[in-house]
Motif scaffolding. Structure first.
Motif, short mmCIF file in Angstrom:
data_model
loop_
_atom_site.label_atom_id
_atom_site.label_comp_id
_atom_site.label_asym_id
_atom_site.label_seq_id
_atom_site.Cartn_x
_atom_site.Cartn_y
_atom_site.Cartn_z
N SER A 113 -70.33 43.23 -61.18
CA SER A 113 -71.04 44.34 -61.82
C SER A 113 -71.74 45.20 -60.78
CB SER A 113 -72.08 43.79 -62.81
OG SER A 113 -71.44 43.13 -63.88
N LEU A 114 -72.32 44.55 -59.75
CA LEU A 114 -72.98 45.31 -58.69
C LEU A 114 -71.98 46.17 -57.95
CD1 LEU A 114 -75.48 45.97 -57.07
CD2 LEU A 114 -75.03 43.96 -55.65
N ARG A 115 -70.81 45.62 -57.66
CA ARG A 115 -69.79 46.40 -56.96
C ARG A 115 -69.35 47.59 -57.81
NH1 ARG A 115 -63.66 44.60 -55.15
NH2 ARG A 115 -63.07 46.63 -54.35
N ALA A 116 -69.18 47.34 -59.11
CA ALA A 116 -68.79 48.43 -60.00
C ALA A 116 -69.85 49.52 -60.02
CB ALA A 116 -68.56 47.89 -61.41
N ALA A 117 -71.11 49.08 -60.09
CA ALA A 117 -72.20 50.07 -60.10
C ALA A 117 -72.23 50.87 -58.81
CB ALA A 117 -73.54 49.36 -60.30
N GLU A 118 -72.03 50.18 -57.68
CA GLU A 118 -72.04 50.87 -56.40
C GLU A 118 -70.93 51.90 -56.31
OE1 GLU A 118 -71.75 47.61 -53.72
OE2 GLU A 118 -73.92 47.28 -53.61
N LEU A 119 -69.75 51.57 -56.87
CA LEU A 119 -68.64 52.50 -56.85
C LEU A 119 -68.98 53.75 -57.66
CD1 LEU A 119 -65.73 53.28 -56.18
CD2 LEU A 119 -64.99 51.94 -58.15
N GLY A 120 -69.53 53.54 -58.86
CA GLY A 120 -69.92 54.69 -59.67
C GLY A 120 -71.02 55.50 -59.03
N MET A 121 -71.99 54.83 -58.42
CA MET A 121 -73.08 55.53 -57.76
C MET A 121 -72.58 56.32 -56.57
SD MET A 121 -76.15 54.84 -59.15
CE MET A 121 -77.39 54.72 -57.86
N LYS A 122 -71.63 55.75 -55.82
CA LYS A 122 -71.14 56.37 -54.59
C LYS A 122 -70.57 57.75 -54.85
CE LYS A 122 -68.69 53.66 -52.08
NZ LYS A 122 -67.54 52.85 -51.62
N VAL A 123 -69.85 57.90 -55.96
CA VAL A 123 -69.15 59.16 -56.19
C VAL A 123 -69.97 60.15 -57.02
CG1 VAL A 123 -66.89 58.12 -56.00
CG2 VAL A 123 -67.97 58.22 -58.23
N THR A 124 -71.17 59.73 -57.49
CA THR A 124 -71.94 60.65 -58.34
C THR A 124 -73.36 60.90 -57.87
OG1 THR A 124 -72.59 58.78 -59.76
CG2 THR A 124 -70.65 60.05 -60.42
N THR A 125 -73.88 60.12 -56.96
CA THR A 125 -75.28 60.24 -56.58
C THR A 125 -75.60 61.60 -55.97
OG1 THR A 125 -75.52 57.86 -56.27
CG2 THR A 125 -77.12 59.27 -55.16
N PHE A 172 -59.30 46.81 -60.97
CA PHE A 172 -59.58 48.13 -61.52
C PHE A 172 -60.29 49.00 -60.48
CE2 PHE A 172 -62.01 50.98 -64.43
CZ PHE A 172 -60.94 51.48 -65.16
N SER A 173 -61.33 48.43 -59.84
CA SER A 173 -62.09 49.18 -58.84
C SER A 173 -61.23 49.51 -57.63
CB SER A 173 -63.31 48.37 -58.41
OG SER A 173 -64.18 48.14 -59.49
N GLU A 174 -60.41 48.57 -57.19
CA GLU A 174 -59.54 48.81 -56.04
C GLU A 174 -58.56 49.94 -56.32
OE1 GLU A 174 -57.75 45.05 -55.42
OE2 GLU A 174 -59.55 44.15 -54.51
N THR A 175 -58.02 49.98 -57.53
CA THR A 175 -57.07 51.05 -57.89
C THR A 175 -57.76 52.41 -57.84
OG1 THR A 175 -55.87 49.52 -59.33
CG2 THR A 175 -55.48 51.88 -59.66
N ILE A 176 -58.98 52.48 -58.35
CA ILE A 176 -59.72 53.74 -58.33
C ILE A 176 -60.02 54.16 -56.90
CG2 ILE A 176 -61.92 54.83 -58.92
CD1 ILE A 176 -61.93 53.15 -61.49
N GLU A 177 -60.45 53.21 -56.07
CA GLU A 177 -60.80 53.52 -54.69
C GLU A 177 -59.62 54.04 -53.88
OE1 GLU A 177 -62.38 49.71 -53.67
OE2 GLU A 177 -64.46 50.41 -53.82
N SER A 178 -58.42 53.70 -54.30
CA SER A 178 -57.22 54.09 -53.55
C SER A 178 -56.71 55.47 -53.92
CB SER A 178 -56.10 53.06 -53.78
OG SER A 178 -55.63 53.13 -55.12
N SER A 179 -57.32 56.12 -54.90
CA SER A 179 -56.79 57.39 -55.40
C SER A 179 -57.88 58.45 -55.50
CB SER A 179 -56.17 57.18 -56.79
OG SER A 179 -55.92 58.42 -57.43
N PRO A 180 -57.75 59.56 -54.77
CA PRO A 180 -58.73 60.65 -54.91
C PRO A 180 -58.81 61.19 -56.33
CG PRO A 180 -57.35 60.97 -52.96
CD PRO A 180 -56.74 59.85 -53.73
N GLU A 181 -57.68 61.25 -57.02
CA GLU A 181 -57.67 61.75 -58.40
C GLU A 181 -58.47 60.83 -59.32
OE1 GLU A 181 -54.95 61.37 -56.55
OE2 GLU A 181 -54.34 63.46 -56.20
N LEU A 182 -58.30 59.51 -59.14
CA LEU A 182 -59.04 58.57 -59.97
C LEU A 182 -60.52 58.55 -59.62
CD1 LEU A 182 -56.53 55.58 -60.23
CD2 LEU A 182 -57.16 57.22 -62.01
#
Length: 241
Positions: free
Chosen positions: A7-19, A81-91
């Motif tokens: 959950s922390l990793r997921a939150a960090e991913l979301g925070m990284k692209v929107t903060t 799921f997170s890895e797939t998103i991280e690998s794609s600028p569109e995602l």
């Protein structure tokens, strides 16, 4: 990896692209900064810290929520799921738009719908563009727009019988006229144009009277949802508790 770590990793991913966008939106400058200085630096610092922490926590919570919903929709582990998103600028762009829209809404159904859009985009990369458009459409829908869309999705009223204009049998208007909308939603009297403009801007609604005899234009509008608008409304309603 524990569930808390995931959950922390997921939150960090979301925070990284929107903060970055959130920080820019709440920065103090110009006259606002002068007012803040007059209040007193200590009070502003304390209040600002609380507000920034509330924003950060809300963003983190919503990031975790939409990622969890998205992963379930994509039938993937949160890691995959997170890895797939991280690998794609569109995602990553789709994630940023999803989290931002989720953060700004009080509608739980909308948050679930946004997460499902994200999940479908991750599961099938041919749907990324379509799901991005759905997220943009859903981002425009909050409580006032949802009320208006529910009305526009219903059958409009009946045209008055008028043999001279060719109306010789019961016939419905092609869409909802302004006075009929306001009869059903009287609280929209001073904000109807703004609400409709939001829907039209994202292709959610149109004036069905344009191009018809006596229809279209100021005072003669016949508003209805587009196919895309109906799709977004169905998605929203399908995720209500």
């Amino acid at each position: 990896m524990t569930e808390d770590s995931k959950s922390l990793r997921a939150a960090e991913l979301g925070m990284k692209v929107t903060t970055g966008a959130a920080a820019a939106a709440v920065s103090l400058a110009g006259p606002a900064g002068a007012v803040a200085g007059a209040i007193g630096k200590e009070l502003v610092d304390a209040a600002g810290t609380r507000l920034f922490e509330m924003i950060r926590q809300r963003r983190e919570d919503r990031a975790v929520q939409v990622l969890a919903i998205g992963a379930a929709e994509a039938q993937a582990s949160i890691d995959r799921f997170s890895e797939t998103i991280e690998s794609s600028p569109e995602l990553l762009s789709l994630l940023a738009a999803t989290v931002q829209a989720a953060m700004e809404t009080p509608l739980e159904a909308k948050i679930r719908a946004l997460g499902r859009c994200l999940g479908r985009g991750v599961k099938d990369d041919t749907r990324v563009d379509a799901e991005t458009l759905r997220v943009r459409g859903l981002a425009r829908i909050d409580v006032p727009e949802a009320k208006l869309m529910e009305l526009l999705a219903e059958q409009p009223g009946w045209m008055p019988m008028d043999p001279q204009s060719g109306v010789t049998s019961p016939t419905r208007w092609l869409g909802w006229r302004r006075d009929e909308i306001l009869d059903n939603l009287p609280g929209f009297a001073n904000v109807l144009d703004a609400s409709i403009s939001r829907l039209v801007a994202e292709g959610l609604a149109l004036d069905a009277g344009v191009g018809t005899w006596g229809g279209g234009g100021p005072g003669r509008e016949q508003w209805k949802l587009t196919a895309f608008g109906l799709d977004c409304l169905r998605l929203l309603n399908a995720n209500r508790s």
